[in-house]
Design a protein around this motif. Structure first.
Motif, PDB file in Angstrom:
ATOM      1  N   ILE A  77       6.106 -30.583  -9.708  1.00 36.07           N
ATOM      2  CA  ILE A  77       6.471 -31.998  -9.558  1.00 36.07           C
ATOM      3  C   ILE A  77       5.358 -32.800 -10.228  1.00 36.07           C
ATOM      4  O   ILE A  77       4.340 -33.117  -9.619  1.00 36.07           O
ATOM      5  CB  ILE A  77       6.621 -32.365  -8.073  1.00 36.07           C
ATOM      6  N   TYR A  78       5.519 -33.097 -11.492  1.00 34.86           N
ATOM      7  CA  TYR A  78       4.394 -33.495 -12.334  1.00 34.86           C
ATOM      8  C   TYR A  78       3.720 -34.793 -11.879  1.00 34.86           C
ATOM      9  O   TYR A  78       2.543 -35.024 -12.162  1.00 34.86           O
ATOM     10  CB  TYR A  78       4.831 -33.592 -13.798  1.00 34.86           C
ATOM     11  N   TRP A  79       4.423 -35.680 -11.160  1.00 34.98           N
ATOM     12  CA  TRP A  79       3.797 -36.946 -10.745  1.00 34.98           C
ATOM     13  C   TRP A  79       3.058 -36.825  -9.412  1.00 34.98           C
ATOM     14  O   TRP A  79       2.481 -37.795  -8.938  1.00 34.98           O
ATOM     15  CB  TRP A  79       4.846 -38.057 -10.652  1.00 34.98           C
ATOM     16  N   ARG A  80       3.068 -35.645  -8.797  1.00 34.66           N
ATOM     17  CA  ARG A  80       2.372 -35.433  -7.533  1.00 34.66           C
ATOM     18  C   ARG A  80       1.052 -34.712  -7.792  1.00 34.66           C
ATOM     19  O   ARG A  80       0.916 -33.931  -8.747  1.00 34.66           O
ATOM     20  CB  ARG A  80       3.235 -34.599  -6.576  1.00 34.66           C
ATOM     21  N   PRO A  81       0.050 -34.933  -6.961  1.00 32.93           N
ATOM     22  CA  PRO A  81      -1.252 -34.275  -7.182  1.00 32.93           C
ATOM     23  C   PRO A  81      -1.208 -32.794  -6.830  1.00 32.93           C
ATOM     24  O   PRO A  81      -0.333 -32.323  -6.099  1.00 32.93           O
ATOM     25  CB  PRO A  81      -2.183 -35.043  -6.229  1.00 32.93           C
ATOM     26  N   HIS A  82      -2.187 -32.061  -7.373  1.00 31.50           N
ATOM     27  CA  HIS A  82      -2.420 -30.655  -7.023  1.00 31.50           C
ATOM     28  C   HIS A  82      -1.197 -29.783  -7.307  1.00 31.50           C
ATOM     29  O   HIS A  82      -0.768 -28.996  -6.472  1.00 31.50           O
ATOM     30  CB  HIS A  82      -2.839 -30.526  -5.557  1.00 31.50           C
ATOM     31  N   GLN A  83      -0.663 -29.943  -8.540  1.00 34.81           N
ATOM     32  CA  GLN A  83       0.498 -29.150  -8.933  1.00 34.81           C
ATOM     33  C   GLN A  83       0.068 -27.991  -9.841  1.00 34.81           C
ATOM     34  O   GLN A  83      -1.090 -27.876 -10.247  1.00 34.81           O
ATOM     35  CB  GLN A  83       1.516 -30.039  -9.652  1.00 34.81           C
ATOM     36  N   ARG A  84       1.002 -27.110 -10.126  1.00 31.98           N
ATOM     37  CA  ARG A  84       0.716 -25.996 -11.022  1.00 31.98           C
ATOM     38  C   ARG A  84       0.428 -26.520 -12.440  1.00 31.98           C
ATOM     39  O   ARG A  84       0.917 -27.597 -12.817  1.00 31.98           O
ATOM     40  CB  ARG A  84       1.913 -25.045 -11.083  1.00 31.98           C
ATOM     41  N   PRO A  85      -0.304 -25.743 -13.231  1.00 29.39           N
ATOM     42  CA  PRO A  85      -0.496 -26.137 -14.639  1.00 29.39           C
ATOM     43  C   PRO A  85       0.852 -26.209 -15.368  1.00 29.39           C
ATOM     44  O   PRO A  85       1.780 -25.440 -15.073  1.00 29.39           O
ATOM     45  CB  PRO A  85      -1.374 -25.011 -15.211  1.00 29.39           C
ATOM     46  N   GLU A  86       0.963 -27.132 -16.296  1.00 23.17           N
ATOM     47  CA  GLU A  86       2.219 -27.344 -17.011  1.00 23.17           C
ATOM     48  C   GLU A  86       2.688 -26.073 -17.717  1.00 23.17           C
ATOM     49  O   GLU A  86       3.887 -25.764 -17.728  1.00 23.17           O
ATOM     50  CB  GLU A  86       2.037 -28.473 -18.034  1.00 23.17           C
TER      51      GLU A  86
END
Length: 385
Positions: free
Chosen positions: A344-353
């Motif tokens: 969920i790209y707009w949320r913090p602490h996400q997986r690398p793209e």
């Protein structure tokens, strides 16, 4: 005592009020229709207490360490004065005393269970949690046909699942978690009337049998064992009784069945640390009593259904360490939310793209008609020229 014990103790206390000798009620006055002649008028000396004396003497001989000196007063024939032993009028003869309960929780006692415990035939409650008891559970406990509640958790018991538990007709609460039991779980256990079943943190190795959904338990905690297989597609068969289901770290490989949404009495559903694939079914949004939902550490993807985040009782929602691509705004309003390590790209602490892109390029996982992960067909052989 456990939290669930408090639900059962009032029932036990109503039917078997624990009494010391000084609290015994006076004998009833004579009536026109006298009661049958009592065997012994609440005397501390009767055959049942004599048998109990033998049982406790045998037990004391196989206790090898008692750092809190709990058993120091386990001497003399009147066992009702022993620490941790509770007596009550016998269920079939209210004029004689018998041993109704044993509570030795949290005393760090080391020892074994002797077969002589079978002499305590009126025992309804056996609590031994948080000690260092070891060895196997004696089959002679089958004589304890009034046993209602057994808590042997947090000890060092071993061997296979004690089949003796299946022969106890009154048993409602069974807690053997945090021990060293191993092997299979007999499928018959899910056909019993046990209401609370805790076997987590042992070394069991088994798959959920087809009759798993026959269980009428309100609480099932099978976490942290060598479990495998799929979630039954007909989980809804348990809707009338099931309140808590915890299958944490159970090596379950399946989709989440749509039928799970019919468990409208469920308050806790924890399926974390498994191999779940696919998406979250919208039917979970029908589980109006759900307070805790944990789907973390799986391989789920897609989006979290908005209706799930709007559940009226939901207090803790965790779906971290998956591959979700989207979450609706109501999810952010859940009191305790963990959505980290997703895509969920707009949320913090996400997986690398790059990791998310790689996952999206894999062949999508799908499940068969039974809800199990379907194996992809092998690629066609190369053409022959």
């Amino acid at each position: 005592m456990t939290a669930l014990t408090s639900l059962y103790l009032p029932l036990l206390l109503l039917s078997l009020p624990f009494l010391s000798l000084s609290q015994l009620p006076p004998l009833p006055s004579p009536s026109p229709s006298p009661l049958p002649s009592p065997s012994i008028h609440l005397s501390p000396f009767n055959s049942r207490l004599a048998d109990a004396f033998i049982a406790f003497e045998a037990w004391k001989h196989v206790i090898t360490s008692d750092p809190q000196n709990i058993t120091h007063n386990w001497c003399g024939p009147f066992v009702c004065n022993y620490t941790g032993v509770y007596c009550a009028p016998a269920p079939d003869d209210p004029y004689i005393l018998t041993v109704a309960g044993i509570d030795l929780n949290h005393h760090n006692i080391m020892g074994m269970l002797p077969y002589h415990l079978s002499l305590l035939r009126d025992l309804t409650l056996l609590h031994l949690n948080s000690n260092r008891f070891h060895g196997e559970i004696p089959a002679s406990l089958s004589n304890l046909t009034l046993l209602f509640e057994i808590d042997l958790s947090n000890n060092h018991f071993s061997g296979k699942f004690p089949l003796v538990f299946l022969s106890l007709p009154k048993l409602k609460y069974l807690d053997i978690r945090f021990n060293n039991f191993s092997g299979d779980i007999p499928s018959q256990v899910f056909d019993t009337s046990i209401d609370a079943f805790f076997i987590n943190n042992n070394k069991f190795s088994f798959s959920l049998p087809p009759n798993f959904v026959n269980s009428t338990a309100s609480v099932l905690v099978l976490a942290n064992n060598g479990l495998s297989g799929c979630l039954p597609k007909n989980l809804g068969a348990m809707k009338k009784t099931l309140n808590e289901l915890l299958l944490i770290n159970s090596n379950i490989s399946s989709c989440i069945p749509e039928d799970v949404g019919t468990l409208d009495q469920l308050t806790v559903l924890d399926l974390s640390y498994n191999n779940l694939v696919g998406t979250v079914p919208e039917s979970i949004g029908k589980m109006k009593n759900l307070q805790v939902l944990d789907l973390s550490h799986n391989t789920l993807t897609g989006e979290i259904p908005e209706i799930v985040c709007e559940l009226p009782s939901l207090k803790n929602l965790t779906y971290s360490d998956n591959y979700f691509l989207y979450e609706p705004e109501p999810c952010l309003k859940v009191k305790q939310l963990n959505d980290s390590e997703n895509c969920i790209y707009w949320r913090p602490h996400q997986r690398p793209e790059e990791e998310c892109i790689d996952f999206l390029h894999r062949p999508p996982a799908h499940c068969d008609a039974n809800g199990c992960i379907a194996q992809l067909p092998p690629p066609p052989p190369p053409p022959h020229w």
